[in-house]
Scaffold this motif. Structure first.
Motif, short mmCIF file in Angstrom:
data_model
loop_
_atom_site.label_atom_id
_atom_site.label_comp_id
_atom_site.label_asym_id
_atom_site.label_seq_id
_atom_site.Cartn_x
_atom_site.Cartn_y
_atom_site.Cartn_z
N ILE A 33 0.83 -1.21 0.00
CA ILE A 33 0.00 0.00 0.00
C ILE A 33 0.86 1.26 0.00
CG2 ILE A 33 -1.81 1.28 1.20
CD1 ILE A 33 -2.56 -1.44 2.55
N ALA A 34 0.52 2.18 -0.89
CA ALA A 34 1.16 3.49 -0.92
C ALA A 34 0.07 4.55 -0.74
CB ALA A 34 1.88 3.70 -2.25
N VAL A 35 0.48 5.70 -0.22
CA VAL A 35 -0.44 6.82 -0.04
C VAL A 35 0.15 8.03 -0.73
CG1 VAL A 35 -1.48 8.41 1.63
CG2 VAL A 35 -1.37 5.97 2.16
N CYS A 36 -0.70 8.73 -1.47
CA CYS A 36 -0.33 9.98 -2.12
C CYS A 36 -1.20 11.08 -1.53
CB CYS A 36 -0.54 9.89 -3.63
SG CYS A 36 -0.23 11.45 -4.47
N THR A 37 -0.57 12.09 -0.89
CA THR A 37 -1.31 13.16 -0.25
C THR A 37 -1.49 14.37 -1.17
OG1 THR A 37 0.66 14.14 0.76
CG2 THR A 37 -0.52 12.45 2.05
N LEU A 62 2.18 14.71 -4.73
CA LEU A 62 2.11 14.78 -6.19
C LEU A 62 1.58 16.16 -6.56
CD1 LEU A 62 2.28 13.32 -8.97
CD2 LEU A 62 -0.09 12.61 -8.60
N PHE A 63 2.42 16.95 -7.24
CA PHE A 63 2.04 18.31 -7.58
C PHE A 63 1.74 18.53 -9.06
CE2 PHE A 63 4.41 19.52 -3.64
CZ PHE A 63 3.34 20.11 -3.00
N SER A 64 2.26 17.67 -9.93
CA SER A 64 2.09 17.95 -11.37
C SER A 64 1.41 16.81 -12.10
CB SER A 64 3.42 18.29 -12.03
OG SER A 64 4.19 17.12 -12.19
N ASN A 66 1.99 15.86 -15.14
CA ASN A 66 2.81 15.25 -16.18
C ASN A 66 4.05 14.60 -15.57
OD1 ASN A 66 4.27 17.78 -15.82
ND2 ASN A 66 2.82 18.66 -17.28
N LYS A 67 5.08 15.37 -15.25
CA LYS A 67 6.31 14.79 -14.69
C LYS A 67 6.05 14.01 -13.41
CE LYS A 67 9.24 18.44 -16.53
NZ LYS A 67 10.08 19.59 -16.18
N GLY A 68 5.19 14.55 -12.56
CA GLY A 68 4.88 13.86 -11.31
C GLY A 68 4.23 12.51 -11.54
N ILE A 69 3.29 12.45 -12.46
CA ILE A 69 2.63 11.18 -12.75
C ILE A 69 3.60 10.22 -13.44
CG2 ILE A 69 0.80 10.07 -14.11
CD1 ILE A 69 -1.03 12.40 -13.36
N ASP A 70 4.46 10.74 -14.31
CA ASP A 70 5.49 9.90 -14.93
C ASP A 70 6.35 9.22 -13.85
OD1 ASP A 70 5.19 9.99 -17.75
OD2 ASP A 70 6.14 11.95 -17.85
N GLN A 71 6.80 10.00 -12.86
CA GLN A 71 7.61 9.45 -11.78
C GLN A 71 6.83 8.43 -10.96
OE1 GLN A 71 8.80 13.03 -9.77
NE2 GLN A 71 10.60 13.33 -11.06
N GLY A 94 -4.93 24.37 -10.47
CA GLY A 94 -4.23 24.73 -11.69
C GLY A 94 -3.62 23.55 -12.41
N HIS A 95 -3.09 22.58 -11.66
CA HIS A 95 -2.48 21.40 -12.29
C HIS A 95 -3.38 20.17 -12.22
CE1 HIS A 95 1.50 22.94 -13.27
NE2 HIS A 95 1.41 23.67 -12.17
N TYR A 96 -4.09 20.02 -11.13
CA TYR A 96 -5.05 18.93 -10.91
C TYR A 96 -4.46 17.54 -11.19
CZ TYR A 96 -8.04 22.99 -11.00
OH TYR A 96 -8.58 24.22 -10.77
N PRO A 97 -3.32 17.19 -10.55
CA PRO A 97 -2.74 15.87 -10.79
C PRO A 97 -3.63 14.73 -10.29
CG PRO A 97 -1.62 16.95 -9.00
CD PRO A 97 -2.52 17.97 -9.61
N GLY A 98 -4.41 14.98 -9.23
CA GLY A 98 -5.33 13.93 -8.75
C GLY A 98 -6.38 13.61 -9.79
N ASP A 99 -6.96 14.65 -10.38
CA ASP A 99 -7.93 14.47 -11.46
C ASP A 99 -7.29 13.75 -12.64
OD1 ASP A 99 -10.65 15.35 -12.72
OD2 ASP A 99 -9.11 15.94 -14.18
#
Length: 161
Positions: A33-37, A62-64, A66-71, A94-99
């Motif tokens: 299990i991992a958690v992303c806040t 996770l802030f972005s 694109n790059k954040g999701i890639d990582q 503005g970035h909506y990485p969760g969405d």
């Protein structure tokens, strides 16, 4: 590349210099299990100081979109034991990485490596589509966006264990 994109990239660099965020993740002692806040640094710190870390593989932010999701994709697919990713905290305005992550899991990528259906402004993934598909098949995403309640997050972790 358009001017708006270049200005937003430059603003991102300025923000990193003016508002550095030294904490990005904490390793736990769990395996599945991992958690992303998302952008909730206080929640990240609160969870990292709790005994629940015994059941978590990792917790991070996770802030972005694109790059954040890639990582994130690279990390998750190199872990051979990870099965669940709990998404909680506040999405970055503005970035909506969760969405973007939710839509990636649900709809995937188009032919231009853009996440289908997201409201994120630059949801282009550089990972190879095969790696994205592996991520989508390997990981079960638990959507708790907006939740900052440590007890509810712990309850969810315990229900997955």
């Amino acid at each position: 590349m358009n001017i708006k994109f270049q200005l937003e990239q430059a603003a991102g660099v300025v923000c990193k210099v003016m508002y550095p965020i030294p904490i990005s993740s904490f390793s736990g002692r769990g395996t599945e299990i991992a958690v992303c806040t998302l952008s909730s640094i206080a929640l990240l710190k609160k969870i990292s100081n709790d005994d629940i870390m015994d059941k978590l593989l990792i917790i991070g932010r996770l802030f972005s979109e694109n790059k954040g999701i890639d990582q994130l994709i690279h990390y998750c697919t190199t872990s051979h034991t990870m099965k669940y990713l709990i998404l909680c905290g506040k999405d970055t305005n503005g970035h909506y990485p969760g969405d973007a992550l939710i839509n990636l899991m649900q709809f995937g990528l188009d032919d231009h490596h853009k996440i289908i259906g997201t409201r994120a402004p630059y949801p282009f993934i550089r990972c190879h589509p095969n790696l994205v598909n592996k991520f989508r098949q390997q990981i079960k995403l638990v959507d708790m966006r907006g939740c900052h309640n440590l007890n509810k997050i712990i309850e969810t972790v315990n229900s997955l264990n």
